[in-house]
Write an enzyme that holds these catalytic residues in place. Structure first.
Site, PDB file in Angstrom:
ATOM      1  CD  GLU A 124      -2.888   1.215   2.327  1.00  0.00           C
ATOM      2  OE1 GLU A 124      -2.715   0.453   3.294  1.00  0.00           O
ATOM      3  OE2 GLU A 124      -3.785   2.048   2.276  1.00  0.00           O
ATOM      4  CB  ALA A 265       0.591  -2.263  11.627  1.00  0.00           C
ATOM      5  CG  MET A 266       0.126  -3.206   4.930  1.00  0.00           C
ATOM      6  SD  MET A 266      -0.894  -1.774   4.456  1.00  0.00           S
ATOM      7  CE  MET A 266      -2.077  -2.600   3.384  1.00  0.00           C
ATOM      8  CD  GLU A 267      -4.909  -2.118   5.550  1.00  0.00           C
ATOM      9  OE1 GLU A 267      -3.996  -1.657   6.264  1.00  0.00           O
ATOM     10  OE2 GLU A 267      -5.542  -1.408   4.733  1.00  0.00           O
ATOM     11  CG  HIS A 300      -6.317   0.600  12.458  1.00  0.00           C
ATOM     12  ND1 HIS A 300      -7.075   1.755  12.390  1.00  0.00           N
ATOM     13  CD2 HIS A 300      -5.737   0.462  11.240  1.00  0.00           C
ATOM     14  CE1 HIS A 300      -6.943   2.282  11.180  1.00  0.00           C
ATOM     15  NE2 HIS A 300      -6.138   1.518  10.467  1.00  0.00           N
ATOM     16  CD  GLU A 301      -2.968  -2.105  10.652  1.00  0.00           C
ATOM     17  OE1 GLU A 301      -3.434  -2.304   9.513  1.00  0.00           O
ATOM     18  OE2 GLU A 301      -2.601  -0.971  11.034  1.00  0.00           O
ATOM     19  CG  HIS A 304      -7.753  -1.928   7.763  1.00  0.00           C
ATOM     20  ND1 HIS A 304      -8.607  -1.001   7.219  1.00  0.00           N
ATOM     21  CD2 HIS A 304      -6.661  -1.234   8.175  1.00  0.00           C
ATOM     22  CE1 HIS A 304      -8.047   0.211   7.304  1.00  0.00           C
ATOM     23  NE2 HIS A 304      -6.867   0.096   7.889  1.00  0.00           N
TER      24      HIS A 304
HETATM   25  N1  0A1 Z   1      -3.194   0.891   5.780  1.00  0.00           N
HETATM   26  C1  0A1 Z   1      -2.297   0.988   6.880  1.00  0.00           C
HETATM   27  C2  0A1 Z   1      -1.358   2.109   6.842  1.00  0.00           C
HETATM   28  C3  0A1 Z   1      -0.226   2.034   5.913  1.00  0.00           C
HETATM   29  C4  0A1 Z   1      -0.201   2.855   4.815  1.00  0.00           C
HETATM   30  C5  0A1 Z   1       0.881   2.909   3.992  1.00  0.00           C
HETATM   31  C6  0A1 Z   1       1.951   2.118   4.317  1.00  0.00           C
HETATM   32  O1  0A1 Z   1       3.085   2.190   3.543  1.00  0.00           O
HETATM   33  C7  0A1 Z   1       3.219   3.175   2.622  1.00  0.00           C
HETATM   34  C8  0A1 Z   1       1.950   1.289   5.382  1.00  0.00           C
HETATM   35  C9  0A1 Z   1       0.847   1.234   6.174  1.00  0.00           C
HETATM   36  C10 0A1 Z   1      -3.125   1.251   8.120  1.00  0.00           C
HETATM   37  O2  0A1 Z   1      -4.033   2.051   8.081  1.00  0.00           O
HETATM   38  O3  0A1 Z   1      -2.816   0.685   9.143  1.00  0.00           O
HETATM   39 ZN    ZN Z   2      -5.756   1.695   8.533  1.00  0.00          ZN
END
Ligand code: 0A1
Ligand code: ZN
Length: 876
Positions: A124, A265-267, A300-301, A304
């Site tokens: 992302e 973090a990332m979902e 949160h993750e 998602h």
């Molecule tokens: N979607 C994730 C946040 C996130 C966005 C970008 C990233 O890398 C560019 C990494 C994580 C969240 O809302 O937790």
């Molecule tokens: Zn998020």
């Protein structure tokens, strides 16, 4: 090179081709990873038969390309730095490609990169295009089958999304695992992790009785730091079933901790990747705040999985669709799990400081922006936190039940689809019968509305007339604003009875606490049958993300502080009262006049300290003074020195006047119990530590002794860190230096604790900080390549108001130097780091000129599009 160009929401076109199934094979190598892709592609039924196929791809070395097993010769396609275009393709076909990438050279931490020798991905928003050629957009959703090949010794663990379906050994000490994810997903949710990892495993039984295996993967030395994250995950899974009826949909859910990560973090589907700082905790290494942060981010993750993954965004302009909603969900979860009033106070306090500043600055943008150059610059407080406030307003407008019906409808109707903010709000409208056409302006208008409130009590008629006027200031690209629909939750507190009076509006009895709706530029609300003169309690629980101005007297505020039935507004009354006193002191400091403490503030604090102590957590919040950053938000021109001096004066005056009370509070809240991150213990520690900070502000003998022994007792990181901070921020270097040294030596092996060690030092008010930052940047524990280190040292320094804003401009210069270097290594982090410089309009002319000249200096460099966009806006 031409300047980077924006993309516009209005240019959105559905994809001409969709990928229905994606197969990837990764042959891992630090310098030359081979990625083979096999994509099942179909032309959209409505697309032109001659539409070319355009695939995104950046920093990829193309090895081979074939359609339906026939290799493509060079004349069949066009390739530039960003796009691979194939002019003629069949209606339905298989595209095979092979590319080479170099994870070890990837310092931007987007795409496939290495962190401490381990491979991981971050896709992302647009990182997948650095892995393979692909339509890298969220409205292309495919099922995935992924084979990861690695070295048996170096990478014994090979992970990807979904379920493992096959594994085996290969020649030359290699092995592979194949993963299958049956849920169609956009490529930004793809993830791969490989390395020498260890896991902690647990299980969760879903509401329909399915068993889900839960794993947290970490480096071996961190195996003792996963317990809290695991417990949080299980609570979150259960909460989402109860609060939203959402059940997890795979047999396996994995979390991986990585040290180098741009965000929290990332979902990724079934394989959440976490910044180690957002998942690892241990009583000896993490503070209460860190424990709560981990709980919130894990939730949160996880949330998602539905709000983001099962139902995703049509395009990146809709980012708040998933982020605003998911932040709202995690806020409610944390409120249900911990102290709800404290959660709201902390969220709002942060919001009013940081989001308001963003909304008032040159990078202000609506919750749904209509253009951007670099989407990673839009992972902002506006998209996330203001987005969550807007969802909260929706929930409050339709009520709990309709909101649940609306969210059920949303998840059901759009499952497996990529949708828009209208789709979400549409479900809420359908479920409630409400009309949200005016409300939608919240999504398109940037800037924080100012509400001027004015009230008058008519003794003769027994009426209270409340006039509300709204105005949203101009923001870049939006000179004129339309009135918003602003729900104002309120009460009228009788000055005689101290009770909420019944609200009667237009003959209708609304109860003692009600929501009035401001929709026009100006409206007057006439409350009848008001038997006594009231003080209005407005915007209870911060019912809308606005700045409310009401000419409260200090007596009014002291009254609300003790009598308001809304806990949030009681806290806010205390903040407003302190701000009024601070205003006078700031003026006195500027005019060189002797500072005199407002006795009403002292009395109010004394009342708090001696009153019935029902909620310790709330009391700790009430005793905390507004931060320098928040005070600055209220000033027309920020004078960092006057603000610091005034705030210290208030702290010290309160400490002198209430020394014995603070001491008593401290002593009453010391406990020998083993550490646990429970609400009760956290409340006790906060209260104890806020008392200690007052005592330390006057270097009280007994306070100093308590602080030293709290540090030495080494009971838990919350207490140790607070003691260390107070010592280091005091003028007692004789005590601070040995403590810092002991701490630094004890934790030299733990990067997350060393981050705290950096932050404590560079946030002290003493003038030697700039030198310290420079010195610490050479420390072996520091690295410009690690985002956590950069945030802990350089980012924290830029939050140190008195030192960053030094009048010789050296603070600004240091930040700009770091930004320039990071621009090459990690553009995303570099762009975020500039933020404090973009706020130059808020300062005096000398500082404005200094800040601008550093922005100009940055602009002279060859810039990434990330940094370019921010600097361009800041100087516009
Ligand atoms: N979607 C994730 C946040 C996130 C966005 C970008 C990233 O890398 C560019 C990494 C994580 C969240 O809302 O937790
Ligand atoms: Zn998020």
């Amino acid at each position: 090179m031409s300047d980077p160009q924006p993309v516009y929401l209005s240019d959105y076109q559905p994809p001409a081709y969709r990928v229905t199934h994606t197969e990837l094979t990764f042959d891992l190598d630090p310098a030359a990873t081979r990625v083979k892709a096999r994509l099942l592609i179909e032309r959209h039924p409505e697309a032109d038969a001659n539409a070319p196929l355009a695939l995104n791809g950046e920093q990829l070395k193309l090895i081979s390309l074939a359609i339906d097993a026939t290799p493509l010769d060079a004349a069949a396609y066009e390739l530039d730095d960003e796009v691979l275009r194939i002019a003629q393709v069949p209606e339905r076909f298989v595209l095979e490609s092979e590319v080479e990438i170099a994870p070890q050279e990837n310092t931007a931490l987007e795409g496939l990169y290495q962190s401490n020798g381990m491979y991981c991905t971050q896709c992302e928003a647009e990182g997948f295009r650095r892995i393979t050629f692909y339509p890298d957009r969220p409205d292309v959703m495919a099922t995935f089958k992924v084979t990861v090949i690695g070295d048996q010794q170096q990478e014994p663990i090979l992970l990807a999304n979904g379920n493992p379906i096959e594994r085996g050994e290969l020649e030359g000490g290699r092995h592979f695992v194949t993963w299958e994810d049956p849920h169609p997903k956009p490529c930004y949710l793809f993830a791969l992790v490989a390395g020498n990892l260890h896991s902690v495993e647990d299980h969760f039984t879903t509401m329909s009785g399915r068993d889900v295996t839960l794993q947290i993967w970490v480096e071996k030395e961190n195996l003792d730091k996963t317990e809290h994250a695991m417990a949080s995950l299980k609570r979150a899974m259960e909460w989402d079933e109860q609060a939203y009826g959402r059940e997890y949909d795979l047999d396996l859910f994995m979390i991986v901790a990585v040290n180098d990560f741009n965000m929290g973090a990332m979902e990724n589907k079934g394989l959440n990747i976490f910044n180690s700082a957002a998942v690892l905790t241990h009583p000896q290494t993490a503070t209460d705040a860190a424990f709560q942060n981990v709980e919130g981010i894990v939730a949160h993750e996880y949330f998602h999985n539905w709000s983001g993954n099962r139902v995703t965004c049509r395009d990146w302009f809709q980012l708040s669709l998933k982020e605003g909603f998911t932040v709202f969900r995690d806020q409610c979860f944390s409120a249900d799990t911990n102290s709800a009033p404290v959660k709201r106070i902390q969220d709002v306090s942060f919001f009013r400081t940081a989001q308001f500043a963003e909304d008032a600055g040159p990078t202000a943008h609506p919750i749904r922006p209509d253009h951007f150059i670099e989407i990673t610059n839009f992972y902002t407080l506006t998209i996330y936190e203001k987005g969550a406030e807007v969802v909260r307003m929706l929930r409050n407008l339709v009520g709990e039940e309709s909101f649940r019906r609306g969210s059920d409808l949303y998840f059901e109707r759009f499952d497996g689809q990529a949708v828009t903010i209208e789709d979400f709000v549409g479900c809420m409208a359908e479920a409630s019968g409400e009309d949200f056409s005016q409300f939608m302006r919240w999504y398109s208008q940037a800037g924080t509305p100012d509400i001027d409130a004015h009230g008058e009590y008519d003794y003769v008629q027994g009426e209270y007339h409340l006039t509300l006027r709204q105005r949203t200031p101009a923001t870049p690209g939006q000179p004129d604003k339309l009135p918003l629909h602003i729900p104002v939750r309120m009460g009228l507190v009788g000055t005689k009875s101290g009770q909420d009076l019944t609200l009667t509006l237009n003959g209708e009895k609304l109860g003692k606490d009600a929501v009035i709706h401001l929709r026009d530029d100006e409206q007057t609300f006439v409350f009848t049958d008001v038997a006594e003169a009231p003080v209005p309690s407005l915007l209870r629980e911060f019912s809308a993300p606005v700045k409310l101005h009401y000419p409260y007297s200090r007596e009014d505020l002291a009254f609300l502080l003790t009598h308001d039935s809304d806990g949030f507004n009681r806290w806010d009354a205390g903040q407003r009262l302190a701000l009024l006193a601070l205003d006078d002191l700031i003026a006195a400091h500027r005019n060189g006049v002797e500072k005199v403490m407002d006795s009403r503030v002292v009395d109010a604090f004394r009342a708090l300290l001696s009153g019935p102590m029902s909620d310790k957590a709330v009391l700790a919040e009430m005793l905390a003074l507004p931060s320098e950053a928040y005070i600055a938000e209220q000033q027309p021109i920020v004078d960092v020195d006057a603000i610091h001096a005034a705030r210290e004066f208030v702290r010290q005056s309160l400490a002198v006047a209430l020394r014995d009370e603070f001491l008593a509070i401290y002593e009453a809240n010391v406990t020998e119990e083993a550490y646990a991150p429970t609400s009760e213990q956290i409340a006790q520690r906060s209260l104890k530590n806020v008392a200690l900070s007052y005592l330390m502000s006057i270097e009280d003998e007994q306070g100093l002794a308590l602080c030293e022994s709290q540090f030495a007792a080494d009971h838990n990181m919350t207490d140790v860190r607070q003691a260390l901070t107070l010592l280091v921020h005091s003028d007692r270097d004789d005590l601070a230096s040995p403590a810092l040294k002991a701490f630094g030596e004890k934790w030299a092996h733990d990067p997350l604790v060393m981050d705290q060690w950096f932050t404590v030092q560079v946030s002290r008010p003493q003038p030697d900080v700039l030198e310290r930052v420079k010195y610490l940047m050479q420390h072996p524990a520091f690295s410009l390549k690690n985002p956590n280190r950069v945030r802990a040292l350089v980012g924290a320094f830029a939050q140190n108001r008195v030192n960053f804003h030094r009048l010789d401009g050296q603070g600004y210069q240091l930040l700009a130097d770091v930004v320039i270097e990071l621009n090459r290594l990690n553009p995303e982090i570099a762009a975020r780091l500039i933020t404090p410089l973009t706020r130059w309009q808020r300062f005096d002319e000398t500082r404005q000129a200094l800040m601008r000249s550093e922005l100009e200096r940055i602009k002279q460099q060859p810039l990434s599009s990330n940094v370019y966009e921010v600097v361009e806006k800041a100087l516009a």
